[in-house]
Scaffold this active site. Structure first.
Site, short mmCIF file in Angstrom:
data_model
loop_
_atom_site.label_atom_id
_atom_site.label_comp_id
_atom_site.label_asym_id
_atom_site.label_seq_id
_atom_site.Cartn_x
_atom_site.Cartn_y
_atom_site.Cartn_z
N GLU A 102 0.57 -1.29 0.07
CA GLU A 102 0.05 -0.11 -0.02
C GLU A 102 0.94 1.26 -0.21
OE1 GLU A 102 -3.07 0.15 2.96
OE2 GLU A 102 -3.86 -2.12 2.16
N GLU A 152 -5.04 -9.10 0.74
CA GLU A 152 -5.76 -8.70 2.10
C GLU A 152 -7.30 -8.46 1.98
OE1 GLU A 152 -4.49 -5.35 4.25
OE2 GLU A 152 -2.22 -5.94 3.90
C1 GCO Z 1 -3.90 -2.05 5.38
C2 GCO Z 1 -2.60 -2.73 5.82
C3 GCO Z 1 -2.89 -3.56 7.13
C4 GCO Z 1 -4.25 -3.22 7.85
C5 GCO Z 1 -5.41 -3.87 7.52
C6 GCO Z 1 -6.74 -3.86 8.65
O1 GCO Z 1 -4.34 -2.53 4.45
O2 GCO Z 1 -4.31 -0.97 6.06
O3 GCO Z 1 -2.09 -3.32 4.97
O4 GCO Z 1 -1.77 -3.23 7.62
O5 GCO Z 1 -3.85 -3.72 9.36
O6 GCO Z 1 -5.85 -3.05 6.52
O7 GCO Z 1 -7.03 -2.44 8.46
#
Ligand code: GCO
Length: 452
Positions: free
Chosen positions: A163, A356
């Protein structure tokens, strides 16, 4: 069509969020260690000093993953644990931890999917200008070299960055992320260009040094539009919104993904940036678009979009009372998983990996000693049905990494929300598998058939 036979069901985490041991075995400082210590930056002043103590409890945690039946574990390496000042002497004890962790995973028949950078940037490099420094791409390539030389005989899947939108737009431009700066657009665009160059150099380094066949990608996030109705004009407007970089280019999917997959910045973003756009040197875009093997994406929440009067995308607030997560303004909008996957495949033509997806909740231990989390089960169920719909339409989705194996440090929200399949008691470090853990275990064993 059900999930493919060799589909990679996984779980994910990140070094700063789970490891703890922030000063142990020669680890260097990261910008998040510093950011946590500025009052007001993180909920209740929480830090990552101990987190889930994964550094010491990794065997138990890998045991939970083995029991879950996952095929892959997406985790990140801590750059300052491996190279304490970011670009100098290697910390053998830091590397040895990942050696042990990967061997433990392989013994449990779990494949390591390694993210090189998930936000814990070395503080010593930050003091040298961080991503603004023209040497920053080489610093990242050197760190990649150290990691691949040590771990590349066992790691078949690498992601360079997690990200970049968050650590550049959030960290340097808007200040809601470490290091909490609010720099002018010109500097942020320069830093963003160096991040993309760093990605390209890292890809080339992995390809050159990997001792086994390897697949490389990165894990971006960004706007996740959902058509407000099934009218063709709303669908068209939502797709346009997904790929638009006109508003806040550094927050746009295409600002980060077009250079990597298409070898060029999006025209609308460059137009919007105007004279603040980065100076692109000859060869830069070729380096940035060094071929990758999959299109990773982090997907959580979707926002409604429809065609405005002029046919252009128009944001629509969800109806009052719409289903939301504990993460402030994140709305539960399962069709975003279908639309975004389908549209990114259409634009970038690479196999998809959901790097994710998960649900932020306010879980607690119930009177019966269990952690019942029906909201998370329902969230995952709906999103995975939408992902299956994209697969049914021919989108090649190779894997899904549920965020996250256990409750952990949730950045500026500290330990306020819980996102894990396993409940973490931060006082005792006890792990309690939640109902969603057992639900996911059954799903993996059935390769998705238990969704129906
Ligand atoms: C994100 C990060 C994660 C977060 C997840 C939960 O996508 O912000 O990669 O580290 O912890 O999104 O909010």
């Amino acid at each position: 069509m059900p999930y493919p036979k060799n589909f990679v069901w996984g779980v994910a985490s990140a070094s700063f969020q789970v490891e703890g041991a922030s000063e142990e075995d020669g680890t260097g400082l990261s910008i998040w260690d510093m950011y946590c210590r500025t009052p007001g930056n993180v909920f209740h002043g929480h830090t990552g000093d101990v987190a889930c103590d994964h550094y010491h409890r990794y065997k138990e945690d890998v045991g939970l993953m083995k029991d879950l039946g996952v095929k892959g574990y997406r985790f990140s390496l801590s750059w300052p644990r491996i190279i304490p000042d970011g670009n100098g002497k290697v910390n053998k004890k830091g590397l040895d931890f990942y050696d042990r962790l990967i061997d433990e995973m392989l013994d449990a028949n779990i494949q390591p999917w390694v993210t090189l950078f998930h936000w814990d940037y070395p503080y010593e490099l930050y003091l040298k200008g961080g991503w603004l420094n023209p040497d920053s791409p080489d610093w990242f390539a050197n760190y990649t070299k150290v990691a691949v030389e040590k771990l590349g005989d066992r790691v078949g899947h690498w992601m360079t960055l997690n990200e970049p939108l968050c650590f550049i737009a959030g960290g340097l431009q808007q200040g809601w992320h470490a290091p909490g700066l609010k720099l002018p657009l010109r500097e942020c665009a320069l830093a963003a260009h160096n991040v993309l160059l760093a990605h390209g150099k890292s890809v080339q380094t992995i390809r050159a040094l990997s001792k086994k066949p390897v697949k490389i990608g990165f894990a971006p996030t960004g706007q996740r539009p959902v058509p407000f109705t099934d009218k063709p004009e709303d669908i068209r407007a939502a797709e346009e919104s997904l790929n638009s970089a006109t508003v806040l280019p550094l927050m746009a999917n295409s600002w980060w993904m077009d250079p990597v997959f298409l070898g060029k910045y999006p025209e609308d973003g460059l137009e919007s940036m105007g004279r603040f756009a980065p100076k692109v040197k000859s060869g830069d875009m070729k380096l940035i678009s060094s071929p990758v093997d999959f299109c990773g994406m982090n997907i959580y929440n979707g926002d409604f979009v429809r065609a405005g009067k002029d046919g252009k995308p128009e944001a629509v607030l969800p109806p009052a009372g719409y289903n939301r997560t504990a993460q402030d303004d994140w709305f539960v909008n399962p069709p975003c998983m279908y639309w975004v996957t389908k549209w990114f495949y259409k634009r970038y033509r690479k196999p998809i990996v959901i790097t994710e997806n998960g649900h932020q909740n306010l879980d607690f231990v119930h009177l019966d000693g269990k952690v019942h989390d029906p909201q998370r089960i329902d969230y995952l169920h709906r999103y995975l049905l939408e992902l299956e719909k994209a697969i049914d339409e021919g989108v090649p989705v190779e894997g899904y990494f549920q965020w996250t194996i256990m409750d952990n440090f949730e950045w500026a929200m500290g330990y306020k929300v819980r996102v894990g399949l396993v409940y973490t008691d931060y006082q005792t470090q006890e792990r309690i598998p939640k109902d969603s853990y057992y639900w996911y275990k059954k799903l993996i064993a059935s390769n998705g058939k238990s969704l129906h």
